[in-house]
Design a protein around this motif. Structure first.
Motif, mmCIF file in Angstrom:
data_model
loop_
_atom_site.group_PDB
_atom_site.id
_atom_site.type_symbol
_atom_site.label_atom_id
_atom_site.label_comp_id
_atom_site.label_asym_id
_atom_site.label_seq_id
_atom_site.Cartn_x
_atom_site.Cartn_y
_atom_site.Cartn_z
ATOM 1 N N ASP A 166 14.326 46.681 33.911
ATOM 2 C CA ASP A 166 15.448 47.220 34.728
ATOM 3 C C ASP A 166 15.751 46.043 35.820
ATOM 4 O O ASP A 166 17.009 46.068 36.178
ATOM 5 C CB ASP A 166 15.005 48.388 35.349
ATOM 6 N N TYR A 348 19.496 46.598 25.709
ATOM 7 C CA TYR A 348 18.874 47.718 26.594
ATOM 8 C C TYR A 348 19.533 47.770 27.824
ATOM 9 O O TYR A 348 20.151 48.903 28.383
ATOM 10 C CB TYR A 348 17.441 47.304 27.236
ATOM 11 N N LYS A 349 20.130 46.568 28.523
ATOM 12 C CA LYS A 349 20.926 46.827 29.726
ATOM 13 C C LYS A 349 22.409 47.272 29.358
ATOM 14 O O LYS A 349 22.895 47.936 29.948
ATOM 15 C CB LYS A 349 21.144 45.295 30.340
ATOM 16 N N LYS A 352 21.967 50.809 28.856
ATOM 17 C CA LYS A 352 21.679 51.453 30.188
ATOM 18 C C LYS A 352 23.197 51.732 30.826
ATOM 19 O O LYS A 352 23.468 52.735 31.294
ATOM 20 C CB LYS A 352 20.872 50.698 31.038
ATOM 21 N N ASN A 355 24.936 54.657 29.397
ATOM 22 C CA ASN A 355 24.112 56.009 29.467
ATOM 23 C C ASN A 355 23.582 56.188 27.794
ATOM 24 O O ASN A 355 23.382 57.590 27.713
ATOM 25 C CB ASN A 355 24.682 56.770 30.043
ATOM 26 N N THR A 357 20.999 56.840 25.879
ATOM 27 C CA THR A 357 19.394 56.962 25.994
ATOM 28 C C THR A 357 18.663 56.605 24.575
ATOM 29 O O THR A 357 17.521 56.184 24.727
ATOM 30 C CB THR A 357 18.966 58.449 26.379
ATOM 31 N N MET A 360 18.688 52.831 24.250
ATOM 32 C CA MET A 360 17.817 52.344 25.386
ATOM 33 C C MET A 360 16.313 52.365 24.857
ATOM 34 O O MET A 360 15.631 51.448 24.993
ATOM 35 C CB MET A 360 17.987 53.130 26.584
#
Length: 509
Positions: A166, A348-349, A352, A355, A357, A360
């Motif tokens: 993150d 992943y970024k 994210k 949104n 999931t 992600m």
């Protein structure tokens, strides 16, 4: 090649190396001389002999000069992490900053507080209180080096951390694993004991000069006695800690070990090179003899690196191109996994932000499977994992050769001191004087092996040096490099001149 042809990364490397080399010219004497002073003062308190007080105060004066100038270079070194290596500081700042902060708060303050009492408290506090302050300065300087070396060891063996996708930063999960990793412990002992040897050679060499000049003979003999015994004990500890440090390198940084010994092709009963000359310009992919000549000690490298003289030690060729018979995979496989990790992190970024999931979770799982090879994604070709072999090889062997010379010299000095004939041995006395700079050269070579040998990594396997620099103009780094070179040279000249003036004056009668 002109100055402008050298890249920002190389100039940043050069500047950090310059600062480190100058800083390390002062640190070993501070570490070792504090210990020798404490021993001398302990003898004074124990015996009540005023001559030992005079001897202690003389070496304390030299310690003070060296400490003051050395601190200036150390402060600049820590600032360079922020100015020249901001990407590195961003990625590992939460973790790397902890040992440096402890060093500053605990060790440096302990050292600085009691150093005042040590210098100015001779006639203001009791003997035992003053002795305690001297030992606390010694302990403080040693603790200070501990935390610096913990930070450096972590770069070689990044334990006790996790990579947070993150924030894209390394975060500490186990402080004790970082502070007491085997790599840190063995690095600390080897570095500190080598510093003790440097200081011992300094004390023995300066004292030998007094004997040659027939000045302060009683002072010189007593100083040589303490310096030579302490130095000989330190050389034994350096030998043991060198063995355990090399074992750690074999487990964590096999490419560095192969470069140190010039082992191009792996083999069982791998030898240690006693004496050799490398054949210049031969690529690592070439399987011809890489030496013009060499003499070997069979099985010793296997014993040193794996505690088994019949063990297989991988060579540079095996580590770069793989060896299926020994279960060593080629570097390009790690480059592939590193690229997968990098792509998964980017996915992943993006997920994210959206949104998403489900994406992600999938991307994160793929990243965590491959992230230990993340740094390999930045390499252009497999051969990039190989450090400069000639520099690493010759630095290592010259350091080891000097180490054996120091053992013999200190033993010979102790023998003639015991026979009470040292003052007649002019050749030995002159050798002791001329050996003072060799101690510094040996310890600097040790750092060259450690730092050049771990290239291309700023953090082993995770972050190459090329991605750790700040976004500065090359001309800015060139300018500060030249300014620092001038400043440090002036400081060094000043240090030598002040020390030499005090040495020529000698201890007060």
């Amino acid at each position: 090649m002109s100055l402008s042809d050298i890249s920002l990364v190389d100039w940043s490397r050069a500047q950090f190396a310059l600062t480190s080399i100058y800083h390390w010219l002062f640190v070993p004497l501070t570490l070792g001389l504090s210990f020798i002073m404490a021993i001398m003062e302990s003898i004074y308190v124990k015996t009540g002999n005023e001559e030992w007080r005079k001897i202690t105060k003389f070496w304390m004066k030299l310690f003070g000069i060296n400490f003051a100038i050395g601190a200036a270079t150390g402060i600049i070194l820590e600032f360079e992490f922020g100015t020249n290596w901001s990407n590195y500081s961003w990625i590992v700042g939460d973790l790397f900053g902890a040992p440096l902060a402890i060093e500053g708060i605990l060790a440096f303050f302990l050292e600085s507080t009691f150093i005042v009492l040590m210098f100015f408290g001779w006639n203001k506090v009791g003997k035992k209180t003053h002795l305690l302050s001297t030992w606390l300065v010694t302990i403080g300087s040693t603790l200070s080096s501990w935390w610096i070396l913990v930070a450096n060891a972590w770069m070689n063996d990044p334990v006790g951390m996790t990579f947070n996708p993150d924030t894209a930063r390394c975060e500490m999960v186990n402080f004790w694993e970082v502070a007491f990793s085997p790599f840190a412990i063995h690095k600390f002992w080897h570095t500190v004991t080598s510093a003790y040897v440097v200081a011992s050679l300094f004390v023995v060499g300066i004292s030998s000069w007094y004997l040659i000049k027939k000045r302060h003979e009683s002072f010189a003999k007593k100083s040589i006695l303490v310096g030579a015994i302490f130095g000989f004990a330190a050389t034994m500890l350096v030998t043991v800690s060198g063995d355990t440090s090399t074992y750690q390198v074999a487990q964590k940084q096999p490419v560095k070990l192969a470069a140190m010994e010039g082992l191009y092709i792996g083999r069982t009963r791998a030898p240690i090179i006693a004496l050799a000359v490398l054949r210049p310009g031969v690529p690592i992919s070439d399987t011809v003899n890489h030496f013009i000549f060499k003499t070997e000690m069979p099985g010793m490298l296997s014993k040193l690196g794996y505690r088994d003289k019949n063990a297989f030690v991988p060579g540079i060729y095996d580590l770069v191109y793989g060896n299926q018979y020994q279960g060593i995979e080629p570097v390009f496989k790690r480059m592939e996994r590193g690229t997968i990790a990098m792509i998964a992190l980017n996915k992943y970024k993006e997920a994210k932000k959206d949104n998403d999931t489900s994406e992600m979770r999938l991307s994160l799982a793929e990243f965590r499977t491959n992230y230990t090879d993340l740094g390999y994604a930045y390499l252009d070709k497999p051969e990039d994992v190989v450090p400069n072999i000639p520099i690493t090889f010759y630095s290592f062997h010259l350091m080891v050769g000097l180490g054996f010379y120091f053992v013999i010299l200190l033993l010979v000095i102790l023998f003639f001191l015991w026979r009470k004939t040292l003052i007649k041995r002019k050749l030995i006395l002159w050798l002791a004087v001329l050996t003072i700079p060799l101690g510094y050269i040996a310890t600097e070579l040790g750092w060259i092996v450690a730092e050049v040998g771990r290239q291309p990594w700023a953090i082993q396997d995770l972050l190459p040096v090329s991605k750790a620099t700040s976004h500065l103009s090359t001309s800015s780094v060139q300018t500060t490099f030249i300014l620092f070179a001038i400043l440090f040279t002036v400081l060094l000249i000043a240090d030598i001149k002040i020390l030499w003036k005090q040495i020529k004056n000698g201890p007060k009668e």
